[in-house]
Design an enzyme around this catalytic site. Sequence first.
Site, PDB file in Angstrom:
ATOM      1  N   GLY A  54      16.778  -7.374  32.917  1.00 43.58           N
ATOM      2  CA  GLY A  54      16.927  -8.816  33.037  1.00 43.58           C
ATOM      3  C   GLY A  54      15.639  -9.448  33.520  1.00 43.58           C
ATOM      4  N   CYS A  81      15.679  -0.673  34.204  1.00 49.19           N
ATOM      5  CA  CYS A  81      14.717  -1.709  34.593  1.00 49.19           C
ATOM      6  C   CYS A  81      15.276  -2.555  35.743  1.00 49.19           C
ATOM      7  CB  CYS A  81      14.331  -2.553  33.380  1.00 49.19           C
ATOM      8  SG  CYS A  81      12.807  -3.515  33.618  1.00 49.19           S
ATOM      9  N   TYR A  82      15.684  -3.784  35.509  1.00 50.39           N
ATOM     10  CA  TYR A  82      16.301  -4.577  36.570  1.00 50.39           C
ATOM     11  C   TYR A  82      17.494  -3.821  37.152  1.00 50.39           C
ATOM     12  CZ  TYR A  82      18.647  -8.551  38.858  1.00 50.39           C
ATOM     13  OH  TYR A  82      19.256  -9.386  39.755  1.00 50.39           O
ATOM     14  N   HIS A 169      12.553   1.261  29.446  1.00 51.91           N
ATOM     15  CA  HIS A 169      13.646   0.903  28.536  1.00 51.91           C
ATOM     16  C   HIS A 169      13.880   2.017  27.519  1.00 51.91           C
ATOM     17  CE1 HIS A 169      14.354  -3.312  29.702  1.00 51.91           C
ATOM     18  NE2 HIS A 169      13.074  -3.296  30.047  1.00 51.91           N
ATOM     19  N   GLU A 171      16.322   2.164  25.443  1.00 55.38           N
ATOM     20  CA  GLU A 171      17.061   1.663  24.289  1.00 55.38           C
ATOM     21  C   GLU A 171      16.184   1.195  23.141  1.00 55.38           C
ATOM     22  OE1 GLU A 171      16.715  -1.937  27.115  1.00 55.38           O
ATOM     23  OE2 GLU A 171      16.750   0.250  27.207  1.00 55.38           O
ATOM     24  N   ASP A 227      30.468  -9.435   5.193  1.00 53.33           N
ATOM     25  CA  ASP A 227      31.319  -9.661   6.360  1.00 53.33           C
ATOM     26  C   ASP A 227      32.705 -10.171   5.968  1.00 53.33           C
ATOM     27  OD1 ASP A 227      28.993  -8.997   7.650  1.00 53.33           O
ATOM     28  OD2 ASP A 227      28.481 -11.057   8.186  1.00 53.33           O
ATOM     29  N   LYS A 369      26.167  -4.884  12.069  1.00 55.27           N
ATOM     30  CA  LYS A 369      26.180  -4.968  10.615  1.00 55.27           C
ATOM     31  C   LYS A 369      26.363  -3.613   9.939  1.00 55.27           C
ATOM     32  CE  LYS A 369      25.782  -7.848   7.124  1.00 55.27           C
ATOM     33  NZ  LYS A 369      26.394  -9.181   7.034  1.00 55.27           N
TER      34      LYS A 369
END
Length: 513
Positions: A54, A81-82, A169, A171, A227, A369
């Site tokens: 964040g 991180c945060y 990070h 991710e 979708d 997606k």
Amino acid sequence: MNEQIVILDFGSQYTQVIARRIRECSVYSVILPFHTPVEEIRKLRPSGIILSGGPSSVYSAKAPLPDKGIFQLGIPILGICYGVQLLAHFLGGKVEKGLKREYGKGTLSVQDPSCDLFRKLPGTLQVWNSHGDKLTRLPKGFVAVATTANSDFAAIESRERRFYGLQFHPEVAHTPKGKEILSNFVHGVCGCGKNWTMRNYVDQAVDEIRRQVGSEKVILGLSGGVDSSVAAALIHKAVGDQLTCIFVNNGLLRANEADVVREVFGRNFKLRLQYEDSTRLFLGRLKKVTDPERKRKIIGRTFIEVFQAATRRAGKAKFLAQGTLYPDVIESVPIAGNPAALIKSHHNVGGLPKNMKFKLVEPLRCLFKDEVRSLGLELGLPKEIVYRQPFPGPGLAVRVLGEVTPARCEILRNADTIVVEEMKRTGLYYKTWQCFAVLLPVRSVGVMGDERTYDYTIAVRAVESQDGMTADWVRLPYDLLETLSSRITNEVKGVNRVVFDITSKPPGTIEWE
């Protein structure tokens, strides 16, 4: 879901990427606001919790803080991180502003390879940093297990409590082994299996739709895109002829779209399909409108109006189904009040009248997606539908920059058809996330034959992405670009210049508006 990971969102631009990476590990993940009460989290019975990054500092007076009860749940926690700074802040450590900020690529040195997060990984890893604050004192019971040049506490653990923290990070793609680190957390530490599959999701979603809908009728706006097509197939599997699909021709569609939708779904799939030609209504309301947000709101409101009128002709219906996806929700509004900023509104989640007479059914709302495509194949939809490229809900209105007029739509439609044709001819269409044309509100001098022209410019956009959250421009072959330019300027009246967009997301977005 029997097994799931709760991600508490503290406003990171990467929170949705964390969720995506967890699902790539075949484990379901859900994003909740940072201030979610511990009792609500307890009811979900998560296998573990991840505290996102964040933009705030934990020592700030307005720092977003979680319910401290999460640390008493007795389940594994991973702070990123945060999030790792929150662990220190709540459990007796110390966080201070670093003398040097740490952004971009870094080298992580694993000091303790027995740490569960780094099992079967090399001792030196490339990681991605994005922080200014740093841990300067560990909480009691924690030890450092990895370092970077600027941090002695780049990775920490309390093995007894199964609490872990990463200053970097894992991710993002710039941490190449980050997915393995997250997999070690969800599988090795949290003990999750690999139960998040589309086959399991179909059964769960069908049950949820039946419980929500009961014996009532459902209306769905079918555009022919991935979708709405997958949503239609899923809902039809759940409630059959209780579903009526309404196809609205808003005058902002791709070439031959109306004919294709009626053929595929009306005649072949035998869905109840009602065709509404509202071209004049939509284009009339967009007249002289140039602001992209106003376009989206107008289209969203008009869409619902048309639906309400069409419903009266189709018979009374209680539910309106939409193909809203997780990225739509994430980008459109801060998730349940988190500190993230608005990027843009989407037609599915913005502009709905307060007096809307329908209740919403959004069976794809928790999916990314590529998960929707997998679901479509699981439901038996043809590959040509499932792997069709995404098309924005507002249609050509957000690709005609400036005022939307019938003439400009026709110019763009013709140019876009050429782009798609050539991409398919070269075999690149199904290998590319999106490729399309954009009509710019720019006119320039050109020469055709012996005559001077003063016509529009078409921008060609081609991007590669996994889930639409980030994207990189595709390096199209020069001969293909030459063909596109030649065909568009020769075949599309009103265009004398073609440019190629080489902007990634971020800093840009995939669509121009």
